[in-house]
Design a protein around this motif. Structure first.
Motif, PDB file in Angstrom:
ATOM      1  N   SER A   1      -4.526   3.160   4.681  1.00  0.00           N
ATOM      2  CA  SER A   1      -5.883   2.641   4.675  1.00  0.00           C
ATOM      3  C   SER A   1      -5.857   1.050   5.500  1.00  0.00           C
ATOM      4  N   HIS A   2      -5.088   0.140   4.925  1.00  0.00           N
ATOM      5  CA  HIS A   2      -5.104  -1.442   6.411  1.00  0.00           C
ATOM      6  C   HIS A   2      -4.967  -0.622   7.710  1.00  0.00           C
ATOM      7  N   LEU A   3      -4.030   0.308   7.738  1.00  0.00           N
ATOM      8  CA  LEU A   3      -3.728   0.540   9.562  1.00  0.00           C
ATOM      9  C   LEU A   3      -4.654   1.490   9.884  1.00  0.00           C
ATOM     10  N   ARG A   4      -5.606   2.669   9.136  1.00  0.00           N
ATOM     11  CA  ARG A   4      -6.871   3.081   9.223  1.00  0.00           C
ATOM     12  C   ARG A   4      -8.043   2.355   9.676  1.00  0.00           C
ATOM     13  N   TYR A   5      -8.187   1.297   9.073  1.00  0.00           N
ATOM     14  CA  TYR A   5      -9.254  -0.236   9.163  1.00  0.00           C
ATOM     15  C   TYR A   5      -8.975  -0.318  10.835  1.00  0.00           C
TER      16      TYR A   5
END
Length: 350
Positions: A274-278
């Motif tokens: 999730s954080h990498l996507r953002y």
């Protein structure tokens, strides 16, 4: 059926805040508009088949359909296919439908988890579902559509439920927490939504546990981590920083620390993804910063902005693809951290 005030205080949140009519249903607009419009037009199907993942509102919609048809509790029959799966149970239904409703226009049979019914039970119900009395409506619900006989599917109006996205679940968490008199630390609602894994029921069950644990009226991310076994945000940040710095030693240390803290590796993986996507969205679509900021705490947003500041080559779509591929193998890993370790190696070797 309405609950007294004191009963509501002790009931599980997912039941307490279960939608009571079509206007309260969230995230299933394609189903609500179709069924509501048909009922208002007087076009009532004799059999509905509701399919989709657990916790997405199938039973809730079934009850709302019954209510929209003006059916009182005495004429609503709910059965669980797992515990009423035999031919004898099907025969009981077949016999009971011949009696008229007590005080409603319709008798509604809500059959949950119908994929559990035996072949003999389905055969016994086939003709009944195809041509029930005009006052009988069947509503079948299942999480495993592929197990429903085609002969049954062809006799029903079928509706497929979607998993609510994390934004929808996040808003539900915030709304329910506020109604319960609790405030959420930045990022708390987002974490609970992530843990809910696309299920309204699981999301509110998680919130319920966190509220029970909280010592005051402010829910912190540390409290959520303690109750759910999810990793502290520093473990996610340190892993992403290790990738950005191509520091395999640091990456392994962070993974080992996560294991030592007994975090749920599936949740840890999802938080990293999730954080990498953002981070990628902030890097390649910077105009979306304000929109992304609505889904992140100020701390998380600032971290991701610093992560991409020097445009590290390892914070890339390739890294996200490798992590996604490794995440899919998590269920087969006899050592839970192996998929994440393998992903780390592949990313840094690329």
């Amino acid at each position: 059926m309405y609950m007294k005030k004191d009963e509501k205080q002790n009931i599980a949140l997912y039941r307490k805040y279960r939608p009571q009519n079509f206007s309260e249903v969230i995230g299933q607009d394609h189903i609500v508009h179709t069924i509501k419009g048909a009922i208002e037009a007087g076009k009532v199907s004799h059999a509905y088949l509701l399919c989709g993942p657990r916790g997405t509102g199938k039973t809730t919609i079934a009850r709302i359909i019954a209510k929209a048809l003006g059916t009182n509790d005495n004429d609503i029959y709910e059965m669980d296919g797992a515990s009423n799966r035999k031919i004898e149970d099907a025969r009981n239904i077949r016999e009971n439908i011949n009696t008229l409703p007590f005080d409603s226009k319709y008798k509604v049979y809500i059959l949950d988890e119908v994929h559990m019914l035996t072949k003999e039970a389905w055969n016994a119900l086939l003709k009944t579902i195809e041509e029930p009395p005009e006052y009988v409506v069947f509503i079948l619900a299942t999480t495993e559509f592929e197990k429903i006989p085609e002969t049954i599917v062809s006799r029903c109006q079928t509706f497929t439920f979607k998993k609510p996205n994390e934004n929808i679940l996040c808003e539900v968490v915030k709304d329910v927490a506020k109604k319960e008199g609790y405030s959420m630390e930045d990022g708390g609602a987002e974490l609970i939504a992530l843990l809910g894994d696309g299920s309204f029921r699981d999301t509110l069950s998680t919130l319920d546990k966190v509220i029970s644990f909280s010592k005051d009226k402010k829910i912190t991310r540390d409290e959520i981590a303690t109750v759910t076994g999810s990793p502290k945000i520093t473990l996610v940040e340190d892993f992403l920083q290790a990738i950005a710095n191509t520091d395999s030693q640091k990456g392994y240390e962070v993974i080992n620390l996560a294991v030592a803290e007994n975090v749920d590796m599936k949740v840890y993986f999802k938080m990293i993804l999730s954080h990498l996507r953002y981070a990628l969205m902030l890097r390649y679509a910077p105009k979306m910063k304000s929109e992304i900021g609505e889904n992140l705490s100020e701390h998380d947003l600032n971290f991701l902005l610093s992560l991409i500041e020097n445009k590290p080559k390892t914070i890339s779509s390739n890294s996200l693809s490798i992590l996604l591929e490794s995440y899919q193998t998590l269920r087969y890993a006899f050592i839970p951290q192996i998929p994440l370790e393998m992903a780390l190696i592949k990313i840094l070797e690329w």
